[in-house]
Design a protein around this motif. Structure first.
Motif, short mmCIF file in Angstrom:
data_model
loop_
_atom_site.label_atom_id
_atom_site.label_comp_id
_atom_site.label_asym_id
_atom_site.label_seq_id
_atom_site.Cartn_x
_atom_site.Cartn_y
_atom_site.Cartn_z
N ILE A 6 -3.47 2.63 6.31
CA ILE A 6 -2.68 3.68 6.98
C ILE A 6 -3.59 4.80 7.46
CG2 ILE A 6 -0.92 5.47 6.60
CD1 ILE A 6 0.44 3.50 4.64
N LEU A 7 -4.59 5.16 6.64
CA LEU A 7 -5.52 6.22 7.05
C LEU A 7 -6.37 5.80 8.23
CD1 LEU A 7 -6.62 7.49 3.51
CD2 LEU A 7 -5.24 8.74 5.17
N LYS A 10 -4.23 6.07 11.31
CA LYS A 10 -4.10 7.48 11.72
C LYS A 10 -5.42 8.07 12.20
CE LYS A 10 -0.31 8.59 8.49
NZ LYS A 10 0.62 9.34 9.35
N ALA A 48 -0.10 9.60 3.39
CA ALA A 48 -0.34 8.15 3.55
C ALA A 48 0.18 7.38 2.34
CB ALA A 48 -1.84 7.90 3.73
#
Length: 579
Positions: A6-7, A10, A48
């Motif tokens: 997820i990081l 992003k 996250a």
């Protein structure tokens, strides 16, 4: 998909960061430690993780959580399981949890919620925010909560009948009719005393100037005024209102049985080895008496003239004025603008050994060595006017009158200044130029003002930037137009001497200074009487005409002074726009 994925999505970490994070984790670091070392913010990590676990995130936690919320989860359970109560919304208890995978924590939470008969909703929080909630248990809210738990039985009854032993004794004195109620409950001193003592102590430690305790029908709101701004610091249940007010009345020597009329009193406490005076006022309101406590710290209250924020030019002008053998110096401004502080600073400056100095005050806020201070009492006919007559029979050199409120006091003050006395006082006007028309409105003849008025000072209080704080802003566009407009009526010969840079500073909170400002100082304008002003008084003594003359002579207004202090990084530019 993992938290790391997820990081990456992003774009908060790169693939190079990913390999480095995994390397650190294999060496024993936690995922949070590894990510933070690569520059990822803790709030981004928790967001996250919330997305990954499908749990809502609470990213900002208030440090002051009401006692009724803390009461749902004992401190010991919160510390052990790393969860904490955050708020109650629509009948649902919101709980912050650090590790949502801890099944023991979930089992404990289910048990506590069932015991309290309340549904709950879990939020993901950081370890730092969890620490803030634990601090709330140990802070004022926590201390008061523990005291209230000792009153749990009494809270279910009508607290108009709840008294401490000290209060019951006071109600049975000859001056106070006894409350005839055989069923009145006598509470041991500890809980109610502890609640009031805790409020008072935290107010002093938090540098509050005032404490407000008010009944809001379904709760008791306790607010502290810090740096001029009121904030709710504590919420109490409505049932304790009578007991808390009664305790404060006992401390302040007020009548317990009088709830229909306002009362005034005061008491002294020693906090951290300092003597602190509290000026107390009650006010009958719809749901019950409101209490206001003004905190008067002797160690902080009396400042020197160098500490109150005057420019070097104004400081010279004021010191010249107070060195005169007779005349009148008037400080103007609205309520709460620091006029009394300035008067005390002036009294602190003069030679109290060589001169006989008397003051009339309502109330006496700070004790000054070498000054005979007298509290006026309008209820017994001892007014400022009556007190002024008395002081003139005491062979005074210098007289301070707390406030000129009426025609009689104004005329007596002018008469005292005419007959060889130096008089300091305050007056309610919008600016320094308003002093002259105000005195004329109060019945003072214009020809008497010129020989008596030495100096007129106007002031306001503004917030001060934290040392090293503030965010840089450019002086252009609207800001430059505002500044130019404020100085446009000043003659060029004075305007050219004013140095205002291309940058100023606005409020920027920091970890060490969450508000971005700390403390307050005054901004000033002042003028001394001269022939030109005297001529205007004889023709058209209006505020506008007097101000035109003062500006032509180079006087800087309160707002001008604020702009200069903002350009010197002393106060934030936001304070300029408030004036």
């Amino acid at each position: 998909m993992s938290v790391l994925d997820i990081l990456i999505q992003k774009k908060l970490i790169s693939k190079d960061d990913l390999s480095e994070v995994r390397k650190q984790m294999s060496s024993g670091a936690t995922i949070d430690e590894a990510l933070i070392s690569r520059g990822v913010k803790p709030e981004d990590i928790i967001i996250a993780r919330g997305e990954f676990l499908n749990i809502p995130v609470r990213s900002v936690i208030e440090s002051s959580i009401p006692f009724e919320v803390l009461d749902y989860i004992p401190e010991e359970s919160a510390v052990h399981y790393h969860f904490a109560p955050l708020a109650i919304k629509d009948g649902v208890l919101e709980v912050g949890i650090v590790d949502p995978n801890n099944m023991e924590a979930h089992d404990a939470l289910n048990f506590l919620a069932a015991k309290k008969n309340i549904p709950y909703k879990v939020f993901l929080i950081t370890l730092d925010d969890f620490g803030k909630v634990i601090d709330a248990y140990k802070g004022m809210t926590g201390e008061v909560s523990k005291a209230l738990s000792e009153l749990e039985t009494e809270l279910s009854v009508d607290t108009s009948d709840v008294m401490t032993k000290e209060e019951l004794k006071a109600q049975n004195t000859p001056t106070t009719p006894r409350k005839e109620n055989e069923n009145a409950i006598i509470i041991e001193d500890a809980p109610v005393v502890k609640i009031v003592a805790t409020i008072v102590r935290y107010a002093v430690e938090g540098d509050a100037s005032d404490v407000h305790i008010e009944h809001m029908r379904d709760k008791i709101r306790v607010r502290f005024r810090v740096d001029g701004v009121l904030n709710t610091s504590l919420v109490l249940p409505p049932q304790v209102h009578s007991a808390v007010v009664a305790r404060i009345k006992v401390l302040s020597n007020m009548r317990l049985d009088e709830k229909r009329k306002p009362q005034d009193g005061r008491f002294t406490a020693r906090i951290d080895s300092r003597r602190i005076d509290f000026r107390v006022s009650t006010f009958p309101s719809y749901y019950g008496e409101k209490v206001e406590m003004r905190i008067l710290d002797q160690a902080k209250g009396i400042r020197t003239l160098d500490q109150i924020g005057m420019s070097p030019e104004n400081l010279v002008m004021l010191r010249e004025a107070i060195s005169k053998p007779y005349g009148m110096i008037l400080i103007t401004g609205p309520t709460g603008s620091g006029k009394s502080t300035t008067l005390y600073s002036i009294l602190n400056e003069i030679d109290r050994e060589a001169y006989n100095v008397l003051s009339l005050e309502d109330p006496v806020e700070y004790s000054i060595e070498g000054v005979s201070q007298s509290q006026v009492r309008a209820d017994i006919g001892y007014t400022f006017a009556e007190g002024l007559r008395t002081t003139l029979r005491q062979d005074p050199d210098i007289i301070m009158v707390g406030e000129i409120r009426d025609k009689e006091t104004a005329k007596l003050a002018v008469q005292a200044a005419l007959t060889g006395h130096l008089v300091f006082s305050t007056l309610h006007t919008n600016n320094s130029a308003g002093v002259i028309p105000r005195l004329i409105d109060m019945g003072v003849d214009p020809y008497l003002i010129a020989p008596t008025l030495i100096l007129s000072v106007a002031q306001r209080l503004v917030s001060v930037l934290c040392p090293g704080g503030g965010e840089l802003i450019q002086v252009d566009g609207g800001i430059k137009a505002l500044i130019d407009r404020e100085f446009e009526d000043l003659p060029e010969k004075y305007r050219s001497k004013i140095a205002i840079g291309d940058t100023m500073y606005r409020i920027k909170p920091t970890p060490d200074c969450p508000k971005g400002t700390r403390g307050r100082m005054a901004v000033f304008e002042m003028f001394k009487m001269d022939k030109e002003i005297e001529e205007v008084m004889g023709k058209s003594p209006t505020e506008n005409e007097i101000m035109k003359v003062l500006r032509s002579k180079g006087m800087l207004t309160v707002k001008n002074d604020a702009i200069l202090k903002a350009s010197q990084k002393i106060i934030p530019f936001e304070e300029v726009t408030k004036l």
